[in-house]
Write an enzyme that holds these catalytic residues in place. Structure first.
Site, PDB file in Angstrom:
ATOM      1  N   GLY A   1       0.836  -1.199   0.000  1.00 27.52           N
ATOM      2  CA  GLY A   1       0.000   0.000   0.000  1.00 27.52           C
ATOM      3  C   GLY A   1       0.871   1.248   0.000  1.00 27.52           C
TER       4      GLY A   1
ATOM      5  CG  ASP B   1      -3.414  -0.155  -3.917  1.00 27.29           C
ATOM      6  OD1 ASP B   1      -4.218  -0.676  -4.712  1.00 27.29           O
ATOM      7  OD2 ASP B   1      -3.679   0.854  -3.239  1.00 27.29           O
TER       8      ASP B   1
ATOM      9  CG  HIS C   1      -9.825   6.262  -4.805  1.00 30.49           C
ATOM     10  ND1 HIS C   1      -8.574   6.841  -4.811  1.00 30.49           N
ATOM     11  CD2 HIS C   1      -9.912   5.598  -3.629  1.00 30.49           C
ATOM     12  CE1 HIS C   1      -7.949   6.530  -3.682  1.00 30.49           C
ATOM     13  NE2 HIS C   1      -8.738   5.788  -2.950  1.00 30.49           N
TER      14      HIS C   1
ATOM     15  CE  LYS D   1      -6.749   2.111  -4.691  1.00 35.73           C
ATOM     16  NZ  LYS D   1      -5.459   2.573  -4.144  1.00 35.73           N
TER      17      LYS D   1
ATOM     18  CE1 TYR E   1      -4.733   6.680  -1.625  1.00 29.65           C
ATOM     19  CE2 TYR E   1      -3.222   5.056  -2.514  1.00 29.65           C
ATOM     20  CZ  TYR E   1      -4.442   5.371  -1.963  1.00 29.65           C
ATOM     21  OH  TYR E   1      -5.372   4.377  -1.748  1.00 29.65           O
TER      22      TYR E   1
END
Ligand code: A2P
Length: 317
Positions: free
Chosen positions: A18, A43, A110, A77, A48
């Site tokens: 992650g 991921d 997302h 995403k 982010y």
């Protein structure tokens, strides 16, 4: 390595890394360490705000011959501000440019929530776009086009309820291939997992360790911490594992993918070693008893009743 198999026989490594909350400045080195350790599934997500740095790490790993593109599984995403059909492809192109890649293995919607173009997190409800203005069907059709073009190998979603998945399945086009959802012992969502599996939709667990480093906006006083749960601690002790390994291994043995986040070399290795340990059936059952139906990411950031967004219709519960 344990994998999940897609309809075309593509295999996704079940244990991934992650990158939510992996700070620019830390994330590049973390990705390089992770690839050295053996992680092959990363991921990511546009929101982010670290995909550029992840792209630098990937380029370095490819240049040094540490790994090839084909050996990696990379997910990203689509953020909520790019749900309109004309915005989906440019959003993917930005992610691909940042990651310095020419395709993704998996691209996810997302959230089932739309914002106006360029709005990362709305300050007021007028930053939202109601689903009557940009429907999930419209966004899904644009995702299907990306798959047809080969820009992404697989498509799916994150934070979707059974009802919303069923709606997209009923369209009769490309079936959703993945639903990434919050999962840890205090939020087990077995019914949703069973529905996904019955419909050939894979599941990925986010926040599997309880995301203790989550921003304050997602924290409430007195929330239980999965890594400190007594049952988890005693299973860890009995098996000579760490609590994090128990939490990760539990998800793998449920038949789902899991993406613990770390930027710390020691913890990256510890988490990866969850591939090589085993929980007994009795221990799996003990953990199953810990469910409280408690979300960490409860969706309250995405409530805008005047735009049609409530917690009830976000989770359909
Ligand atoms: P760090 O990045 O410093 O290792 P989640 O995956 O549920 O979002 O949780 C991520 C949080 O858990 C981060 O604070 C991360 O810190 C921490 N973490 C990751 N691996 C471990 C581990 N093996 N033991 C304890 N904490 C961990």
């Amino acid at each position: 390595m344990s994998t999940l198999t897609f309809a075309n026989n593509d295999e996704m490594p079940a244990l991934g890394l992650g990158t939510w909350k992996s700070a620019p400045g830390d994330v590049k080195q973390a990705i390089i360490h992770a690839i050295e350790i053996g992680y092959r599934h990363l991921d990511c997500a546009a929101i982010y705000e670290n995909e550029q740095e992840i792209g630098e790490a990937l380029a370095e790993c490819f240049d040094k011959g540490m790994v090839t593109r084909k050996e990696l599984w990379i997910t990203s995403k689509l953020w909520n501000d790019a749900h309109k059909k004309e915005d989906v492809r440019p959003a993917l192109e930005k992610t691909l440019a940042d990651l310095k890649l020419d395709y993704l293995d998996l691209y996810l919607i997302h959230w089932p929530v739309a914002f106006k173009s360029g709005v990362k997190f709305p300050q007021k409800t007028d930053g939202f776009l109601p689903l009557s203005a940009v429907s999930l069907t419209e966004t899904w059709h644009a995702m299907e086009a990306l798959k047809r073009e080969g820009l992404v190998k697989h498509i799916g979603m994150s934070n979707f309820s059974q009802k919303k998945l069923q709606h997209l399945i009923d369209l009769g086009g490309q079936k959703p291939e993945m639903n990434q959802i919050e999962l840890h012992p205090y939020l087990q969502q077995q019914e949703l997992i069973d529905f996904c599996h019955a419909n050939d939709i894979h599941v990925t667990a986010y926040s599997p360790l309880g995301s203790m480093d989550r921003p304050a906006v997602f924290k409430k006083a007195g929330e239980p911490i999965p890594l400190e749960n007594e049952t988890i601690l005693s299973i860890a002790k009995a098996n000579q594992m760490t609590p994090a390994q128990v939490l990760i291994r539990w998800q793998l043995q449920r038949g789902i993918s899991v993406i613990p986040k770390s930027t710390n070399p020691k913890r990256l290795k510890e988490n990866f070693e969850a591939l090589n340990i085993e929980l007994s059936d009795a221990q799996m059952t003990e953990i199953a008893k810990l469910d409280q139906g408690k979300r960490i990411i409860d969706g309250s950031l995405f409530v805008a009743p005047d735009q049609g967004y409530t917690l009830e219709n976000l989770w359909d519960e």
